[in-house]
Scaffold this active site. Structure first.
Site, PDB file in Angstrom:
ATOM      1  N   HIS A 103       0.788  -1.402  -0.048  1.00 56.17           N
ATOM      2  CA  HIS A 103       0.047   0.101  -0.078  1.00 56.17           C
ATOM      3  C   HIS A 103       0.917   1.416   0.189  1.00 56.17           C
ATOM      4  CE1 HIS A 103      -2.880   2.908   1.005  1.00 56.17           C
ATOM      5  NE2 HIS A 103      -3.801   2.127   0.676  1.00 56.17           N
ATOM      6  N   GLU A 176      -4.152   2.066  -7.504  1.00 54.34           N
ATOM      7  CA  GLU A 176      -4.314   2.958  -6.532  1.00 54.34           C
ATOM      8  C   GLU A 176      -3.403   4.224  -6.794  1.00 54.34           C
ATOM      9  OE1 GLU A 176      -6.639   1.570  -2.627  1.00 54.34           O
ATOM     10  OE2 GLU A 176      -4.482   1.643  -2.288  1.00 54.34           O
TER      11      GLU A 176
HETATM   12  P1  PGA Z   1      -9.641   5.909  -0.115  1.00 58.83           P
HETATM   13  O1  PGA Z   1      -8.560   4.676   0.343  1.00 58.83           O
HETATM   14  O2  PGA Z   1     -10.887   5.016  -0.413  1.00 58.83           O
HETATM   15  O3  PGA Z   1      -9.903   6.389   1.405  1.00 58.83           O
HETATM   16  O4  PGA Z   1      -9.389   6.899  -0.984  1.00 58.83           O
HETATM   17  C1  PGA Z   1      -8.282   3.625  -0.350  1.00 58.83           C
HETATM   18  C2  PGA Z   1      -7.029   2.996  -0.075  1.00 58.83           C
HETATM   19  O5  PGA Z   1      -6.063   3.581   0.513  1.00 58.83           O
HETATM   20  O6  PGA Z   1      -7.178   1.674  -0.109  1.00 58.83           O
END
Ligand code: PGA
Length: 265
Positions: A103, A176
């Site tokens: 992440h 992401e």
């Molecule tokens: P968010 O986070 O939906 O709050 O943008 C997603 C993540 O970091 O996995």
């Protein structure tokens, strides 16, 4: 519908909530409404310490009331003198199915490098966990048109994993874009832009890496970054296999709405 065909919606609770009572309340509200979802596999990833409590509170040890559990991190060894670490084998034995790895918040605040992530991926696959391997570019990199280069570099770690081929079905990738994570104004990536990134990821996986590993087909690709009930459906319609949801997963009503919107597709 088999597990392989279901859309995955992962609740990444991050470092929340701060009490067991709140964690149980959130979990129970979610379980009640979406535990029997036919088209969506809901994966709850709470902080480590809440995991056994929530699992115990679930219906049967096997199905956890229709939900799956995941952790937000793990170590790269299975056991031994590694103070403070939680291994993939411990998680597997507890009943976890998934583990979020790489992440951007861990890369940024905990100094996780591609090398560390490769070791964690390898160990998780070995223990039989299903990694949700996060990749994505920063806003600056995006503006400099370096997205493909960055995604390629992050995905290159897969080349270091010898046991990938035999476990390929267990691998999930979460795209992401860092600029879209936890935005105060809900600035998610436009589904069309996210789709372009998904195409790049597939190109990298299937064209560039598949020369060594022709079996990479079948990896699920999720979208994450300010996903909510207003945009969830659009990402799935754009071709994503699921969502990694942060902020919106802490609000039971909103999270249930997300799952329900995908159950209808
Ligand atoms: P968010 O986070 O939906 O709050 O943008 C997603 C993540 O970091 O996995």
């Amino acid at each position: 519908m088999s597990n392989e065909q279901r859309t995955i919606v992962v609740a990444n609770w991050k470092c929340n909530p701060t009490s067991l009572e709140q964690a149980e309340a959130l979990f129970n509200s979610i379980k009640k409404r979406v535990g029997d979802s036919k088209k969506v596999e809901v994966v709850i990833c709470p902080p480590f310490v809440w995991l056994p409590f929530l699992m115990r509170a679930s219906a049967s040890a096997k199905s956890f009331g229709g939900l799956a559990f995941g952790s937000q991190n793990c170590f790269w060894e299975q056991f031994g003198p590694f103070t403070g670490e939680i291994s993939p084998q411990i998680l597997k034995n507890l009943g976890c199915e998934y583990v979020i790895l790489g992440h951007s918040e861990r890369r940024q605040y905990l100094g996780e490098t591609d090398e560390i992530i490769a070791k964690k991926l390898k160990a998780s696959l070995k223990a039989g966990l299903k990694p949700i391997f996060c990749i994505g570019e920063t806003e600056k990199q995006r503006k400099q048109k370096k997205t493909k280069q960055i995604l390629k570099k992050q995905l290159d770690v897969l080349g270091k994993i010898q046991n990938l081929k035999s476990n390929i079905k267990n691998l999930n990738i979460a795209y992401e874009p860092i600029w879209a994570i936890s935005t105060a104004n809900g600035m998610a990536a436009r589904p069309d832009d996210a789709k372009q990134a998904k195409i790049l990821i597939e190109e990298i996986l299937y064209k560039e890496l598949s020369t060594q590993r022709p079996t990479v087909r079948g990896i699920k690709i999720l979208y994450g970054g300010s996903a909510d009930s207003g945009n969830a459906k659009e990402y799935i319609e754009a071709g994503f296999d699921g969502l990694l949801v942060g902020g919106a997963s802490l609000n039971a009503k909103e999270f249930i709405k997300i799952v329900k919107s995908l159950d209808k597709i």
